[in-house]
Design a protein around this motif. Sequence first.
Motif, PDB file in Angstrom:
ATOM      1  N   ILE A 152       0.827  -1.208   0.000  1.00 37.79           N
ATOM      2  CA  ILE A 152       0.000   0.000   0.000  1.00 37.79           C
ATOM      3  C   ILE A 152       0.858   1.253   0.000  1.00 37.79           C
ATOM      4  CG2 ILE A 152      -1.546   1.391   1.444  1.00 37.79           C
ATOM      5  CD1 ILE A 152      -3.087  -1.090   2.098  1.00 37.79           C
ATOM      6  N   GLU A 154     -10.887   2.988  -8.121  1.00 38.35           N
ATOM      7  CA  GLU A 154     -10.342   1.699  -7.695  1.00 38.35           C
ATOM      8  C   GLU A 154     -11.333   0.611  -8.076  1.00 38.35           C
ATOM      9  OE1 GLU A 154      -9.247  -0.521  -3.467  1.00 38.35           O
ATOM     10  OE2 GLU A 154     -10.827   0.984  -3.582  1.00 38.35           O
ATOM     11  N   LEU A 170      -7.134  -0.760   0.945  1.00 38.03           N
ATOM     12  CA  LEU A 170      -6.510   0.272   0.111  1.00 38.03           C
ATOM     13  C   LEU A 170      -7.438   1.476  -0.010  1.00 38.03           C
ATOM     14  CD1 LEU A 170      -4.232   1.296  -1.717  1.00 38.03           C
ATOM     15  CD2 LEU A 170      -5.438   0.239  -3.636  1.00 38.03           C
TER      16      LEU A 170
END
Length: 253
Positions: free
Chosen positions: A85, A102, A110
Amino acid sequence: MPLKEGDPVVVWIDTKRVYLIKLDKEKRLDTDKGVIFHKDLIGLEYGSSITLSTGVKAYLLKPTIHDLYSKGLKRPSQVLYPKDIGYILISAGIGQISKVVEAGTGSGFLTIALALSSNAKIYTYDIREDMLKVARFNARILGVEDRIVFKLKDIREGVDEKDVDAVFLDMPDPWNAIPKVYESLVPSAALIVFVPTINQIEKTYFAMKNSGIIDIHVEEIILREYQVKENAVRPKNVGIMHTGFIIRGRKSI
């Protein structure tokens, strides 16, 4: 600043007993070292300590991204680790971006890290409603739910957002989504893909290259922790080594 109801708090007892909670005066935290009533923590400050019934001290800490891995959040799916991350956030240009897409929300680790690290608005796609519910729950614990738009949609069918500053994909076949997400990116924006196996690298790499992504890199992050004892400092026997591969590049005009 005194803690108030609704604040997220890490209760740290020792390295094996780390709990992430959202303060609620009606709730309690049960541990094998004693019970902690949330109402007793309200009014204290981050960094404070309390003594449990067993005489053991517990410390109240402000949550960081690393604390996502504490007890308290739901993890029904495999999650990204801090070592990955952190590198992803740097590669995406965190601090310089305002809109992120995303796909493959999963447990939302995340997603939450993106929200904690920047002022960006995050649009996260997943085809499983149960995963979105888990991610929303976790985001609510950390107090970042209002910064995230949860979308029940297959990103391979297209991206609703335009002029996106960064896209991150964590899905079994990212190469099938790349042509669509490419269209949503602003020039020079980062496209970052995470895949767990070597077999997925080649298809992803060439899908990025053929779509117009440049400066493509394939990388693996290895983290090794050391145990420290007097006259006996050495690597730990157990650690997090391979988790996956990061494939990153940037959009050209």
